[in-house]
Design a protein around this motif. Structure first.
Motif, mmCIF file in Angstrom:
data_model
loop_
_atom_site.group_PDB
_atom_site.id
_atom_site.type_symbol
_atom_site.label_atom_id
_atom_site.label_comp_id
_atom_site.label_asym_id
_atom_site.label_seq_id
_atom_site.Cartn_x
_atom_site.Cartn_y
_atom_site.Cartn_z
ATOM 1 N N SER A 96 0.766 -1.112 0.068
ATOM 2 C CA SER A 96 0.080 -0.089 0.004
ATOM 3 C C SER A 96 0.840 1.280 0.248
ATOM 4 O O SER A 96 0.375 2.421 -0.181
ATOM 5 C CB SER A 96 -0.931 -0.167 1.302
ATOM 6 N N ASP A 97 1.966 1.184 0.349
ATOM 7 C CA ASP A 97 2.996 2.246 0.424
ATOM 8 C C ASP A 97 3.221 2.921 -1.141
ATOM 9 O O ASP A 97 3.267 4.103 -1.267
ATOM 10 C CB ASP A 97 4.335 2.050 0.747
ATOM 11 N N TRP A 98 3.060 2.119 -2.246
ATOM 12 C CA TRP A 98 3.091 2.457 -3.547
ATOM 13 C C TRP A 98 1.924 3.258 -4.113
ATOM 14 O O TRP A 98 2.213 4.183 -4.795
ATOM 15 C CB TRP A 98 2.949 1.117 -4.454
ATOM 16 N N ASN A 153 0.487 7.463 -9.213
ATOM 17 C CA ASN A 153 -0.522 8.146 -9.529
ATOM 18 C C ASN A 153 -0.388 8.741 -11.009
ATOM 19 O O ASN A 153 -1.523 8.797 -11.984
ATOM 20 C CB ASN A 153 -0.333 9.584 -9.031
ATOM 21 N N VAL A 154 0.746 8.558 -11.893
ATOM 22 C CA VAL A 154 0.899 8.859 -13.270
ATOM 23 C C VAL A 154 0.583 7.633 -13.909
ATOM 24 O O VAL A 154 -0.080 7.875 -15.194
ATOM 25 C CB VAL A 154 2.402 9.261 -13.386
ATOM 26 N N THR A 155 0.911 6.483 -13.574
ATOM 27 C CA THR A 155 0.379 5.310 -14.399
ATOM 28 C C THR A 155 -1.121 5.026 -14.483
ATOM 29 O O THR A 155 -1.655 4.662 -15.440
ATOM 30 C CB THR A 155 1.229 3.910 -13.910
ATOM 31 N N ARG A 156 -1.674 5.604 -13.315
ATOM 32 C CA ARG A 156 -3.268 5.171 -13.090
ATOM 33 C C ARG A 156 -3.767 3.864 -13.615
ATOM 34 O O ARG A 156 -4.725 3.570 -14.038
ATOM 35 C CB ARG A 156 -3.898 6.374 -13.849
ATOM 36 N N ASN A 157 -2.799 2.676 -13.297
ATOM 37 C CA ASN A 157 -3.425 1.267 -13.660
ATOM 38 C C ASN A 157 -3.642 0.423 -12.443
ATOM 39 O O ASN A 157 -3.721 -0.686 -12.523
ATOM 40 C CB ASN A 157 -2.330 0.763 -14.709
ATOM 41 N N ASN A 158 -3.746 1.039 -11.197
ATOM 42 C CA ASN A 158 -3.839 0.504 -9.927
ATOM 43 C C ASN A 158 -3.073 -0.879 -9.791
ATOM 44 O O ASN A 158 -3.616 -1.711 -9.303
ATOM 45 C CB ASN A 158 -5.405 0.324 -9.906
ATOM 46 N N SER A 163 -1.280 -6.124 -9.804
ATOM 47 C CA SER A 163 -2.491 -5.522 -9.749
ATOM 48 C C SER A 163 -3.023 -5.482 -8.373
ATOM 49 O O SER A 163 -2.874 -6.533 -7.707
ATOM 50 C CB SER A 163 -3.796 -5.993 -10.258
ATOM 51 N N LEU A 164 -3.483 -4.244 -7.771
ATOM 52 C CA LEU A 164 -3.734 -4.246 -6.324
ATOM 53 C C LEU A 164 -5.146 -5.120 -6.126
ATOM 54 O O LEU A 164 -5.579 -5.306 -4.907
ATOM 55 C CB LEU A 164 -3.961 -2.679 -5.992
#
Length: 168
Positions: A130-132, A139-144, A161-162
């Motif tokens: 979750s630190d990521w 935030n830039v990649t926005r691929n979760n 993937s989260l």
């Protein structure tokens, strides 16, 4: 004992090279340097003790005892200081790690070190994956997802993937 300490000091210095981006403070090498110095001093003290015993010199054996007592007191002091300052070192290292993780872009040298660290230590993030979520890269990649270096080595087709935290 001196040879063993020399090995440990050399190993710490060699290992430091892999993590020097996280430990930007060059004072992190002080423990290894101190260990090497102690090894040299122990070798000299061992020679004094051997010579004093061989010659059955009371003065030499008294000197040997005094040196051993000083070393014992220094070891106790080092243990106490290590115990007292462990939280400060922990917070400093975590702060430095967070700043390196924030510079992660998957291409720069810091990114390579982060990937290497996560793969070698089998970890993800400073405390957990979750630190990521607070990094610029996330935030830039926005691929979760997190970097693929967070994936467990026994999991095939891991995407980072989260939505699948069991793979991390």
């Amino acid at each position: 004992a001196a040879a063993g300490l020399s090995y440990v000091g050399g190993y710490v210095i060699n290992t430091y090279r892999s993590y020097d981006n996280f430990l930007q403070d060059k004072y992190a090498l002080f423990p290894a340097i101190i260990i090497l110095c102690v090894a040299v001093v122990m070798f000299i003290i061992g020679l004094i003790g051997c010579c004093a015993t061989f010659r059955e010199s009371r003065v030499g054996l008294g000197l040997f005892l005094a040196i051993i007592l000083v070393i014992f007191i220094a070891e106790i002091s080092a243990f106490v200081l290590g115990f007292v300052y462990r939280e400060k070192v922990k917070s400093d290292v975590q702060g430095t790690m967070r700043s390196v993780f924030d510079k992660y872009d998957g291409k720069n040298p810091e990114s390579t070190v982060v990937d290497y660290l996560q793969e070698e230590l089998r970890c993800c993030g400073v405390k957990n994956y979750s630190d990521w979520t607070t990094t610029t890269w996330f935030n830039v990649t926005r691929n979760n997802s997190v970097p693929l270096s967070c994936c467990r080595q026994d999991v095939k087709n891991c995407t980072g993937s989260l939505d699948q935290p069991q793979d991390l």
